[in-house]
Each structure stands twice: as C-alpha cells, then as structure tokens.
Design a protein around this motif. Structure first.
Motif, PDB file in Angstrom:
ATOM      1  N   LEU A 146       0.733  -1.245  -0.099  1.00 51.21           N
ATOM      2  CA  LEU A 146      -0.193  -0.121  -0.113  1.00 51.21           C
ATOM      3  C   LEU A 146       0.803   1.340  -0.003  1.00 51.21           C
ATOM      4  O   LEU A 146       0.556   2.231  -0.710  1.00 51.21           O
ATOM      5  N   LYS A 147       1.819   1.123   0.784  1.00 50.42           N
ATOM      6  CA  LYS A 147       3.134   2.472   0.759  1.00 50.42           C
ATOM      7  C   LYS A 147       3.546   2.644  -0.605  1.00 50.42           C
ATOM      8  O   LYS A 147       3.582   3.876  -0.990  1.00 50.42           O
ATOM      9  N   LYS A 148       3.800   1.424  -1.215  1.00 44.09           N
ATOM     10  CA  LYS A 148       4.408   1.399  -2.426  1.00 44.09           C
ATOM     11  C   LYS A 148       3.565   2.406  -3.453  1.00 44.09           C
ATOM     12  O   LYS A 148       4.067   3.037  -4.504  1.00 44.09           O
ATOM     13  N   HIS A 149       2.384   2.123  -3.381  1.00 44.24           N
ATOM     14  CA  HIS A 149       1.453   2.639  -4.314  1.00 44.24           C
ATOM     15  C   HIS A 149       0.715   3.908  -3.725  1.00 44.24           C
ATOM     16  O   HIS A 149      -0.065   4.420  -4.696  1.00 44.24           O
ATOM     17  N   GLY A 150       1.271   4.443  -2.896  1.00 45.50           N
ATOM     18  CA  GLY A 150       0.776   5.566  -2.189  1.00 45.50           C
ATOM     19  C   GLY A 150      -0.681   5.592  -1.721  1.00 45.50           C
ATOM     20  O   GLY A 150      -1.267   6.649  -1.788  1.00 45.50           O
TER      21      GLY A 150
END
Length: 151
Positions: A146-150
C-alpha cells in the motif's frame, strides 16, 4: 398403408412446388426441390417406410431399444468408475506433489529479481512467530504494498 399414402402426397406436393419454382425461372432451386420431393417416394419403394412403421409400433422393438440403452448406461458407468480409479490414493498423492515445481514461488516483493541462470534457490522458511508477536506483523507485507502505491 397410410404411411405410403402420406409419403406419396408429400412427394406430389413437393413436385408441384418445384414446377411452380421452375416456371419462375429459378431452375436450380426447382431441381433441388424436386430432389427433396422424390425422397419420400424412394423410401416407400425401398420398403424403409414399412420397416419404420412396423418398428415404431412393435413392443419387441421398443424393448430392444431399452436393452440397448441399458447396455450403454452400463458401459458409460464402468468407464467413469475406471477413470476415477486411475491409481491408488498414494499414487495420486505423489502425482499431485510432483505436478508443482519445488523451486517455484511468488516473485519477491522487495524489487529484487532472481538470477536468470543457475541453480534454483530454496524457498525461505516462514518467519517463526512467538507467543508475544504483535498482530501488526501479520500485515507488514500488505502495508508495504500500500505504501509503494501511495495508499
């Protein structure tokens, strides 16, 4: 007797339609209609219509069809059971385990790629979870994605 009469009437009607079609200068269609119209008369003359009418009204013939149907059901049932018993349980289990490549795994999430050539790497063992492990550790991979995709 009635079957022969009906076939003759159908043939006469078909030949009449073929004549009308030929009169309208559609000779190919008229020839095709005449061919179809002559089939019932040919069947009457060869005796097929009499044989069919005798068969349709014969209890012995219907019993024969029933016996043929039962034989077909037995054959199909035994083939289905034979397919299910392709091997013993141990043989099927071994075949199921060999179907998947032992070194195959999901691609790594960290962005590293596996080397293109060389021996297959052994899969990493699952991290051991102690009795005091926090539930947040269970979702660390999902949080990283989720953090990777913002999100």
């Amino acid at each position: 007797m009635i079957a022969e009469t009906v076939c003759s009437a159908v043939s006469a009607a078909g030949l009449g339609i073929a004549v009308v079609t030929a009169y309208r200068k559609r000779f190919l269609a008229a020839a095709r209609l005449a061919a179809y119209a002559l089939v019932p008369v040919g069947l009457v003359m060869t005796g097929v219509v009499g044989w069919l009418s005798d068969t349709a009204l014969s209890p012995t013939a219907w019993a024969g069809f029933g016996v043929l149907g039962a034989a077909w059901l037995l054959f199909a049932g035994t083939r289905a059971v034979e397919r299910r018993r392709a091997g013993t349980g141990a043989e099927r289990g071994a075949a199921g385990r060999d179907a998947v490549a032992p070194a195959a795994s999901a691609p790594p999430l960290g962005g590293r790629a596996r080397p293109a050539a060389g021996p297959a790497t052994t899969p990493r063992p699952a991290p051991s979870r102690g009795a005091g492990a926090e539930p947040a550790e269970d979702f660390s991979d999902i949080e990283a994605i989720l953090k990777k995709h913002g999100i």
